[in-house]
Write a protein that holds these residues in place. Structure first.
Motif, PDB file in Angstrom:
ATOM      1  N   THR A  83       0.728  -1.922   0.293  1.00  0.00           N
ATOM      2  CA  THR A  83      -0.377   0.282   0.247  1.00  0.00           C
ATOM      3  C   THR A  83       0.663   1.593   0.001  1.00  0.00           C
ATOM      4  N   LEU A  84      -0.030   2.614   0.375  1.00  0.00           N
ATOM      5  CA  LEU A  84       0.555   3.622   0.315  1.00  0.00           C
ATOM      6  C   LEU A  84       2.047   3.932   1.131  1.00  0.00           C
ATOM      7  N   GLY A 135     -12.526  21.538  -4.647  1.00  0.00           N
ATOM      8  CA  GLY A 135     -12.042  22.897  -5.300  1.00  0.00           C
ATOM      9  C   GLY A 135     -11.314  22.664  -6.062  1.00  0.00           C
ATOM     10  N   GLU A 136     -10.191  22.923  -6.577  1.00  0.00           N
ATOM     11  CA  GLU A 136      -9.581  22.718  -7.559  1.00  0.00           C
ATOM     12  C   GLU A 136      -8.459  21.101  -7.350  1.00  0.00           C
ATOM     13  N   ARG A 137      -8.180  20.783  -6.660  1.00  0.00           N
ATOM     14  CA  ARG A 137      -7.286  19.248  -6.458  1.00  0.00           C
ATOM     15  C   ARG A 137      -8.315  18.546  -4.788  1.00  0.00           C
ATOM     16  N   ARG A 138      -8.889  17.219  -5.423  1.00  0.00           N
ATOM     17  CA  ARG A 138      -9.675  16.280  -4.042  1.00  0.00           C
ATOM     18  C   ARG A 138      -8.561  16.184  -3.411  1.00  0.00           C
ATOM     19  N   LEU A 139      -8.810  15.916  -1.861  1.00  0.00           N
ATOM     20  CA  LEU A 139      -8.606  14.763  -1.342  1.00  0.00           C
ATOM     21  C   LEU A 139      -7.433  13.483  -1.731  1.00  0.00           C
ATOM     22  N   ASP A 140      -6.603  12.687  -1.783  1.00  0.00           N
ATOM     23  CA  ASP A 140      -6.375  11.402  -1.539  1.00  0.00           C
ATOM     24  C   ASP A 140      -5.992  10.980  -0.979  1.00  0.00           C
ATOM     25  N   LYS A 141      -5.833   9.311  -0.644  1.00  0.00           N
ATOM     26  CA  LYS A 141      -5.628   8.542   0.230  1.00  0.00           C
ATOM     27  C   LYS A 141      -4.944   8.654   1.383  1.00  0.00           C
ATOM     28  N   TRP A 142      -3.219   8.965   0.183  1.00  0.00           N
ATOM     29  CA  TRP A 142      -2.519   8.823   1.760  1.00  0.00           C
ATOM     30  C   TRP A 142      -2.631   9.969   2.514  1.00  0.00           C
ATOM     31  N   GLU A 143      -3.240  11.546   2.115  1.00  0.00           N
ATOM     32  CA  GLU A 143      -3.556  12.123   3.253  1.00  0.00           C
ATOM     33  C   GLU A 143      -4.846  11.840   3.529  1.00  0.00           C
ATOM     34  N   LEU A 144      -5.411  11.864   4.381  1.00  0.00           N
ATOM     35  CA  LEU A 144      -6.673  10.678   4.281  1.00  0.00           C
ATOM     36  C   LEU A 144      -6.306   9.189   5.070  1.00  0.00           C
ATOM     37  N   CYS A 145      -5.125   9.045   5.210  1.00  0.00           N
ATOM     38  CA  CYS A 145      -4.362   7.697   5.682  1.00  0.00           C
ATOM     39  C   CYS A 145      -3.652   8.216   6.597  1.00  0.00           C
ATOM     40  N   ARG A 146      -3.140   9.638   5.939  1.00  0.00           N
ATOM     41  CA  ARG A 146      -1.832  10.146   7.129  1.00  0.00           C
ATOM     42  C   ARG A 146      -2.547  10.689   8.297  1.00  0.00           C
ATOM     43  N   THR A 200     -14.375   4.677   2.849  1.00  0.00           N
ATOM     44  CA  THR A 200     -15.066   3.624   2.296  1.00  0.00           C
ATOM     45  C   THR A 200     -16.719   3.337   1.712  1.00  0.00           C
ATOM     46  N   GLU A 201     -17.375   4.741   1.980  1.00  0.00           N
ATOM     47  CA  GLU A 201     -18.823   4.983   1.356  1.00  0.00           C
ATOM     48  C   GLU A 201     -17.977   5.645  -0.070  1.00  0.00           C
ATOM     49  N   ARG A 202     -16.790   6.149  -0.743  1.00  0.00           N
ATOM     50  CA  ARG A 202     -16.190   6.448  -1.796  1.00  0.00           C
ATOM     51  C   ARG A 202     -15.552   5.451  -2.716  1.00  0.00           C
ATOM     52  N   ARG A 203     -16.166   4.326  -2.353  1.00  0.00           N
ATOM     53  CA  ARG A 203     -14.658   3.253  -2.721  1.00  0.00           C
ATOM     54  C   ARG A 203     -14.504   3.389  -4.397  1.00  0.00           C
ATOM     55  N   ASP A 204     -15.179   3.641  -5.183  1.00  0.00           N
ATOM     56  CA  ASP A 204     -14.683   3.975  -6.648  1.00  0.00           C
ATOM     57  C   ASP A 204     -14.061   5.059  -6.364  1.00  0.00           C
ATOM     58  N   ARG A 205     -13.315   5.765  -5.430  1.00  0.00           N
ATOM     59  CA  ARG A 205     -12.257   7.044  -6.058  1.00  0.00           C
ATOM     60  C   ARG A 205     -11.379   6.287  -5.035  1.00  0.00           C
ATOM     61  N   PHE A 206     -11.317   5.633  -3.901  1.00  0.00           N
ATOM     62  CA  PHE A 206     -10.177   4.877  -2.918  1.00  0.00           C
ATOM     63  C   PHE A 206     -10.347   3.286  -2.951  1.00  0.00           C
ATOM     64  N   SER A 207      -9.376   3.205  -3.254  1.00  0.00           N
ATOM     65  CA  SER A 207      -9.440   1.116  -3.529  1.00  0.00           C
ATOM     66  C   SER A 207      -8.177   0.995  -1.641  1.00  0.00           C
ATOM     67  N   LEU A 208      -9.244   0.012  -1.443  1.00  0.00           N
ATOM     68  CA  LEU A 208      -8.711   0.255   0.418  1.00  0.00           C
ATOM     69  C   LEU A 208      -7.965  -1.646   0.259  1.00  0.00           C
ATOM     70  N   SER A 209      -6.995  -1.572   1.021  1.00  0.00           N
ATOM     71  CA  SER A 209      -5.845  -2.929   0.978  1.00  0.00           C
ATOM     72  C   SER A 209      -6.759  -3.784   2.200  1.00  0.00           C
TER      73      SER A 209
END
Length: 511
Positions: A64-65, A101-112, A134-143
């Motif tokens: 993972t990341l 906004g212009e840039r959406r949150l990514d998984k790294w930020e959220l896990c951090r 989890t509610e946005r699994r189309d965006r975030f691939s959870l391992s």
């Protein structure tokens, strides 16, 4: 609070979660036993330091990341907004606002963000972050590592039953060594022996018990369950299956020897650890050894090991300072407690509630009440988060010693500053009133404790209930008995055998 190695001894700090919170974020293993990772001393020369700086850090991310290979973005400001309850919003709404906004949150930020929240035991908020992803699994691939962390958080926030349900609903490919390891850890933390052992057996059969981690969890469980003699059986199995030992393995093994008061065994395991070139003894090892020798009454050797722990202390681990403060106080070394506290304050720009709680407890233990009162005032003047646990330490001493007026004044000032007493806060004051013969005020405190909206499983102490019932029976005060019965019913005590026995003993004729 801290876990140390003294079992049910009063020297043992309370235990924290064994889920690994450092390392590679969402890619960290699902669970680990409670001890610090070993670290090597920094290189002495500037050339060595430069060479080390050019090396890529080895991070076991399980696919993972990797936090260490990404530059910090804007996670810290969003973390602060979530941690302080920005605008009174729940974590999900704050995340939704930060995702615009212009840039959406990514998984790294959220896990951090979740990692930091877990670090400070903000488990409910950390779970909200994972629920949001989890509610946005189309965006975030959870391992499976993410699932393991989420399972652990669910157990902490919603209970073991919800964690079990979550695990059962996982797709089979995600039921791997990480999620099984997390479930094992949940059962071990809940002291559910049968399920801990059966889960470990399932891991054996599925080929998941090949790493050190599940063995460490099981051994730590046996020490906590006062079955330390079983640790040697697990050690033998690890040797037979060529499962590598790590520093935590040795620390738990030392714990088990101490639990059996086997001083020779402690020395033998420690010497084997020193000979093991794959393991570096860290501050946890030496504070563990110091704890053992305090329990065994060898204070000279305990202090020797505390000095060794200090040599391995860095500016990264607040927990080490907490252990040193606690253990020096058990040795009666007030000057050492203040020395470590001053070192602690010089090392970290911000001291959180837990740090104040550790040193307050140490000063109270040493009988330095004047120093404890000064420290409490320092905390009260600086803190923006009025945790009642900090105040309760001083309040409990006042209650034990019969200083009712001081106890009242301390609690009143705490409330005036915006603090919210917990149920056990009110019971501490009730105990003070009982010692002072003020049974009506004590009963009122128990009623206030019952009225607190809290997930706490608080129940009034049986000794306090017994004392009040005896007083009310002597006075034939049926009205007060009825009020006390309402307190017991509201906390689900009436079906508990210990409380039922008290009620029957002091039952009024005709009530």
């Amino acid at each position: 609070m801290l876990l140390h190695i003294l079992g049910s001894s009063s020297l043992a700090p309370s235990r924290p979660s064994p889920l690994r919170q450092g390392g590679s974020g969402s890619g960290s293993g699902s669970a680990t036993v409670r001890c610090a990772s070993s670290s090597s001393p920094p290189p002495s020369s500037s050339s060595a330091a430069a060479a080390a700086g050019q090396q890529v850090a080895k991070v076991h991310s399980y696919g993972t990341l990797d936090y260490e290979r990404r530059a910090a973005l804007r996670w810290s400001s969003l973390y602060r907004r979530i941690a302080v309850g920005h605008g009174g919003r729940p974590g999900g709404r704050t995340l939704a606002g930060g995702d615009e906004g212009e840039r959406r949150l990514d998984k790294w930020e959220l896990c951090r963000i979740s990692r930091e929240l877990r670090k400070f035991r903000r488990f409910n908020l950390a779970l909200q972050v994972y629920d949001w992803m989890t509610e946005r699994r189309d965006r975030f691939s959870l391992s499976s590592s993410d699932m393991a962390i989420q399972l652990d958080l669910i157990a902490k926030v919603r209970g073991v039953a919800h964690a079990e349900e979550y695990f059962e609903e996982l797709p089979d490919p995600l039921k791997d060594k990480r999620t099984y390891g997390s479930l094992l850890n949940v059962y071990a933390q809940a002291m559910m022996k049968e399920k801990t052992e059966s889960t470990f057996e399932q891991m054996r059969k599925k080929g998941f018990a090949t790493d050190t981690l599940p063995f460490n969890v099981l051994m730590n469980f046996y020490v906590d369950a006062e079955e330390a003699e079983k640790v040697s059986i697990i050690i033998d199995e690890m040797m037979d299956r060529n499962v590598a030992f790590d520093v935590c393995t040795y620390n738990i093994w030392i714990k088990s020897c101490a639990a059996m008061q086997d001083a020779d065994g402690i020395e033998e395991v420690f010497n084997q650890m020193i000979r093991d070139e794959t393991v570096v003894a860290n501050w946890t090892t030496y504070t563990t050894l110091a704890s053992m020798y305090i329990k065994l009454g060898n204070f000279e050797k305990a202090e020797e090991f505390l000095k060794e722990a200090e040599k391995r202390t860095t500016g990264r681990e607040k927990k080490c300072f907490h252990f040193l403060i606690t253990l020096y106080s058990h040795l009666g070394k007030k000057e050492e407690v203040y020395r470590i506290w001053n070192w602690y304050k010089a090392t970290f720009p911000t001291i959180h509630n837990l740090g104040y709680q550790e040193v307050l407890s140490a000063l109270v233990r040493l009988g330095d009440i004047e120093g404890a009162e000064l420290l409490y005032e320092e905390w009260a003047s600086k803190s923006s988060n009025f945790d009642p646990k900090t105040m309760n330490i001083l309040l409990a001493w006042y209650a034990r010693e019969g200083f009712v007026t001081k106890a009242e004044q301390t609690l009143n000032r705490f409330v005036e500053k915006g603090g919210n007493p917990k149920p056990n806060t009110w019971e501490i004051l009730a105990t003070a009133y009982l010692k002072d013969g003020q049974s009506s005020e004590a009963l009122s405190c128990l009623e206030k404790a019952t009225a607190v909206v809290s997930p706490s499983k608080w129940r009034p102490r049986p000794t306090n209930v017994e004392n009040l019932l005896a007083i009310f029976k002597e006075r034939n005060d049926t009205e007060s008995v009825d009020r006390l019965m309402n307190v017991l019913r509201s906390r689900g005590c009436e079906e508990n055998e210990e409380y039922k026995s008290l009620i029957n003993t002091y039952a009024f004729q005709g009530t």
